[in-house]
Design an enzyme around this catalytic site. Structure first.
Site, PDB file in Angstrom:
ATOM      1  N   ASP A   1       0.839  -1.191   0.000  1.00  0.00           N
ATOM      2  CA  ASP A   1       0.000   0.000   0.000  1.00  0.00           C
ATOM      3  C   ASP A   1       0.878   1.247   0.000  1.00  0.00           C
ATOM      4  O   ASP A   1       1.714   1.427   0.887  1.00  0.00           O
ATOM      5  CB  ASP A   1      -0.874  -0.017   1.264  1.00  0.00           C
ATOM      6  CG  ASP A   1      -1.832   1.158   1.307  1.00  0.00           C
ATOM      7  OD1 ASP A   1      -2.969   1.011   0.835  1.00  0.00           O
ATOM      8  OD2 ASP A   1      -1.440   2.232   1.807  1.00  0.00           O
TER       9      ASP A   1
ATOM     10  N   TYR B   1       2.845   9.797   0.116  1.00  0.00           N
ATOM     11  CA  TYR B   1       3.899   9.170   0.946  1.00  0.00           C
ATOM     12  C   TYR B   1       5.297   9.339   0.358  1.00  0.00           C
ATOM     13  O   TYR B   1       6.289   9.182   1.075  1.00  0.00           O
ATOM     14  CB  TYR B   1       3.656   7.665   1.121  1.00  0.00           C
ATOM     15  CG  TYR B   1       2.339   7.266   1.724  1.00  0.00           C
ATOM     16  CD1 TYR B   1       1.532   8.168   2.423  1.00  0.00           C
ATOM     17  CD2 TYR B   1       1.890   5.949   1.586  1.00  0.00           C
ATOM     18  CE1 TYR B   1       0.317   7.769   2.957  1.00  0.00           C
ATOM     19  CE2 TYR B   1       0.677   5.546   2.120  1.00  0.00           C
ATOM     20  CZ  TYR B   1      -0.107   6.460   2.803  1.00  0.00           C
ATOM     21  OH  TYR B   1      -1.304   6.049   3.319  1.00  0.00           O
TER      22      TYR B   1
ATOM     23  N   LYS C   1      -2.849   5.983  -4.060  1.00  0.00           N
ATOM     24  CA  LYS C   1      -3.938   6.903  -3.732  1.00  0.00           C
ATOM     25  C   LYS C   1      -3.719   8.287  -4.334  1.00  0.00           C
ATOM     26  O   LYS C   1      -2.587   8.761  -4.431  1.00  0.00           O
ATOM     27  CB  LYS C   1      -4.072   7.032  -2.205  1.00  0.00           C
ATOM     28  CG  LYS C   1      -4.110   5.697  -1.474  1.00  0.00           C
ATOM     29  CD  LYS C   1      -4.273   5.823   0.023  1.00  0.00           C
ATOM     30  CE  LYS C   1      -3.939   4.527   0.712  1.00  0.00           C
ATOM     31  NZ  LYS C   1      -2.505   4.358   0.972  1.00  0.00           N
TER      32      LYS C   1
ATOM     33  N   HIS D   1      -7.739   9.442  -1.667  1.00  0.00           N
ATOM     34  CA  HIS D   1      -7.111   9.380  -0.341  1.00  0.00           C
ATOM     35  C   HIS D   1      -7.987   9.987   0.765  1.00  0.00           C
ATOM     36  O   HIS D   1      -8.052   9.465   1.875  1.00  0.00           O
ATOM     37  CB  HIS D   1      -5.751  10.093  -0.394  1.00  0.00           C
ATOM     38  CG  HIS D   1      -4.764   9.602   0.617  1.00  0.00           C
ATOM     39  ND1 HIS D   1      -3.402   9.594   0.395  1.00  0.00           N
ATOM     40  CD2 HIS D   1      -4.923   9.099   1.860  1.00  0.00           C
ATOM     41  CE1 HIS D   1      -2.782   9.108   1.467  1.00  0.00           C
ATOM     42  NE2 HIS D   1      -3.682   8.804   2.360  1.00  0.00           N
TER      43      HIS D   1
ATOM     44  N   GLN E   1     -10.736   2.336   2.597  1.00  0.00           N
ATOM     45  CA  GLN E   1      -9.641   2.142   3.561  1.00  0.00           C
ATOM     46  C   GLN E   1      -9.730   3.232   4.625  1.00  0.00           C
ATOM     47  O   GLN E   1      -9.690   4.424   4.315  1.00  0.00           O
ATOM     48  CB  GLN E   1      -8.277   2.214   2.859  1.00  0.00           C
ATOM     49  CG  GLN E   1      -7.130   1.897   3.818  1.00  0.00           C
ATOM     50  CD  GLN E   1      -5.747   2.056   3.211  1.00  0.00           C
ATOM     51  OE1 GLN E   1      -4.912   2.793   3.716  1.00  0.00           O
ATOM     52  NE2 GLN E   1      -5.488   1.345   2.115  1.00  0.00           N
TER      53      GLN E   1
ATOM     54  N   ARG F   1       9.371  -8.340  12.782  1.00  0.00           N
ATOM     55  CA  ARG F   1       7.979  -7.932  13.030  1.00  0.00           C
ATOM     56  C   ARG F   1       7.107  -8.128  11.790  1.00  0.00           C
ATOM     57  O   ARG F   1       5.941  -8.492  11.896  1.00  0.00           O
ATOM     58  CB  ARG F   1       7.915  -6.481  13.523  1.00  0.00           C
ATOM     59  CG  ARG F   1       8.214  -6.390  15.017  1.00  0.00           C
ATOM     60  CD  ARG F   1       7.699  -5.102  15.614  1.00  0.00           C
ATOM     61  NE  ARG F   1       8.407  -3.942  15.113  1.00  0.00           N
ATOM     62  CZ  ARG F   1       9.547  -3.473  15.612  1.00  0.00           C
ATOM     63  NH1 ARG F   1      10.108  -4.068  16.654  1.00  0.00           N
ATOM     64  NH2 ARG F   1      10.129  -2.415  15.097  1.00  0.00           N
TER      65      ARG F   1
ATOM     66  N   LEU G   1      -9.326 -16.234  17.825  1.00  0.00           N
ATOM     67  CA  LEU G   1      -9.734 -15.629  19.089  1.00  0.00           C
ATOM     68  C   LEU G   1     -11.005 -16.345  19.567  1.00  0.00           C
ATOM     69  O   LEU G   1     -11.802 -16.800  18.746  1.00  0.00           O
ATOM     70  CB  LEU G   1     -10.023 -14.136  18.889  1.00  0.00           C
ATOM     71  CG  LEU G   1      -8.805 -13.279  18.524  1.00  0.00           C
ATOM     72  CD1 LEU G   1      -9.252 -11.907  18.034  1.00  0.00           C
ATOM     73  CD2 LEU G   1      -7.866 -13.133  19.711  1.00  0.00           C
ATOM     74  N   THR G   2     -11.190 -16.414  20.864  1.00  0.00           N
ATOM     75  CA  THR G   2     -12.384 -17.061  21.414  1.00  0.00           C
ATOM     76  C   THR G   2     -13.531 -16.048  21.506  1.00  0.00           C
ATOM     77  O   THR G   2     -13.316 -14.839  21.397  1.00  0.00           O
ATOM     78  CB  THR G   2     -12.101 -17.594  22.831  1.00  0.00           C
ATOM     79  OG1 THR G   2     -11.835 -16.456  23.678  1.00  0.00           O
ATOM     80  CG2 THR G   2     -10.904 -18.535  22.859  1.00  0.00           C
TER      81      THR G   2
ATOM     82  N   GLU H   1     -14.968 -15.261  24.162  1.00  0.00           N
ATOM     83  CA  GLU H   1     -14.650 -14.444  25.340  1.00  0.00           C
ATOM     84  C   GLU H   1     -13.681 -13.318  24.967  1.00  0.00           C
ATOM     85  O   GLU H   1     -13.844 -12.179  25.415  1.00  0.00           O
ATOM     86  CB  GLU H   1     -14.040 -15.343  26.428  1.00  0.00           C
ATOM     87  CG  GLU H   1     -13.964 -14.683  27.781  1.00  0.00           C
ATOM     88  CD  GLU H   1     -13.159 -15.501  28.794  1.00  0.00           C
ATOM     89  OE1 GLU H   1     -12.805 -14.933  29.843  1.00  0.00           O
ATOM     90  OE2 GLU H   1     -12.874 -16.686  28.523  1.00  0.00           O
TER      91      GLU H   1
END
Length: 324
Positions: free
Chosen positions: A52, A57, A87, A120, A188, A270, A282-283, A285
């Site tokens: 993206d 940018y 964009k 954008h 977006q 990362r 994910l549960t 909960e």
């Protein structure tokens, strides 16, 4: 190193290839071309196929260079293997500037088409070089119909396989859908566990518009006021229980909402972790806990303008991108 297989989502409008379910963002202020190019190459190595960028940018060129180099090095079979979004900036948000702006973007990317081209922001600024903040007196009325017609032309010409918008509320989308021949494929917006956008998501689901999430990890508070997502005790508790990072929990939550996170990291480890969200869930909960997180919007339309001066040709209310 084995790269991750990433699920994909088919867009309901346009002829783009399916969009990989996590994208890599490249917004860096100030722009760092060399670092961007290296990070995109690292991302391709670990399995990213969705990138993206935006005219604003200043990262279109390094992104294009990285993709071209990845093809040369055999990391990608061809450019067709990646999904690229760019964009149209506010200064270009005028009917006669849309097509020339996309052509300029394609030249920077060294590509014949983008998979997705977005407006954008739902606001127009006097044409000229992009700058932040903008002067209030440079804000101009946004010709939604004229600009969207020009976006449709970009798709008809094959320069954009799909077209869409960014930072649009349901009110803005109503205006586009009222005149569109080709509906927007994507909206977006800022979206994460601390800004969940329930109203907008329901609207987009009903209209067949896919939602993509910028700031999925809450990373846009550049004033150093801390990060409400990564600093969330609720998310930290879920992460600990699942044996995951807070970032992975936030991204998995977004993915489970049917939304595509656009996540920026220039760190290879990362980048890799941010893709490791597809082989666990994910549960109920967890979802309950996350649904109760207090909501906080970071990015607002007024933030694009300097404090001084007056809006002379637009109603400041039109700049509101916070869904009521």
């Amino acid at each position: 190193m084995a790269s991750m297989a990433v699920p994909e989502v088919a867009l309901r409008s346009g002829s783009a290839r399916p969009m990989p379910a996590v994208g890599m963002g490249t917004a860096a202020f100030p722009p760092m071309p060399e670092a961007t190019k290296d990070a995109v190459l690292a991302a391709i190595e670990v399995g990213y196929r969705h990138f993206d960028t935006a005219y604003m940018y200043g990262t279109e060129k390094p992104l294009g260079e990285a993709v071209a180099e990845a093809v040369r090095r055999g990391l990608l079979a061809s450019r067709e293997e990646v999904f690229v979004t760019s964009k149209l900036w506010c200064t270009q948000n005028h009917p006669d500037l849309v097509l020339p702006s996309l052509r300029e973007t394609l030249k920077s990317l060294q590509m014949e088409y983008v998979d997705l081209y977005l407006i954008h922001w739902p606001l127009a600024v006097k044409p000229g070089p992009p700058s932040l903040p903008n002067k209030k007196e440079d804000a101009m009325p946004f010709d939604v119909e004229g600009v969207w017609r020009a976006m449709e032309e970009c798709q008809r010409l094959g320069l954009a396989k799909a077209i869409g918008v960014s930072n649009f509320t349901t009110k803005h989308l109503d205006k586009v859908l009222a005149i569109a021949t080709i509906p927007p494929a994507v909206n977006q917006v800022e979206l994460n566990p601390v800004w969940q956008q329930r109203t907008l998501r329901a609207y987009c689901a009903e209209k067949g518009i896919h939602v993509a999430a910028y700031s999925p990890l809450g990373g846009q508070n550049w004033d150093g006021s801390g990060n409400a997502v990564l600093g969330s005790e609720v998310l930290a508790g879920v992460a600990k229980a699942r044996g995951k990072t807070v970032a992975q929990v936030a991204l998995r939550w977004i993915y489970e909402q049917g939304v595509t996170p656009i996540v920026k990291s220039y760190n290879k480890e990362r980048l890799k972790q941010n893709l490791e969200i597809f082989d666990w869930e994910l549960t109920d909960e967890d979802h309950q806990k996350i649904s109760k997180i207090p909501q906080l919007k970071i990015i607002k339309g007024h933030g694009l303008f300097s404090q001084e001066g007056e809006f002379t040709s637009v109603d400041p209310a039109d700049l509101n991108i916070v869904e009521e």
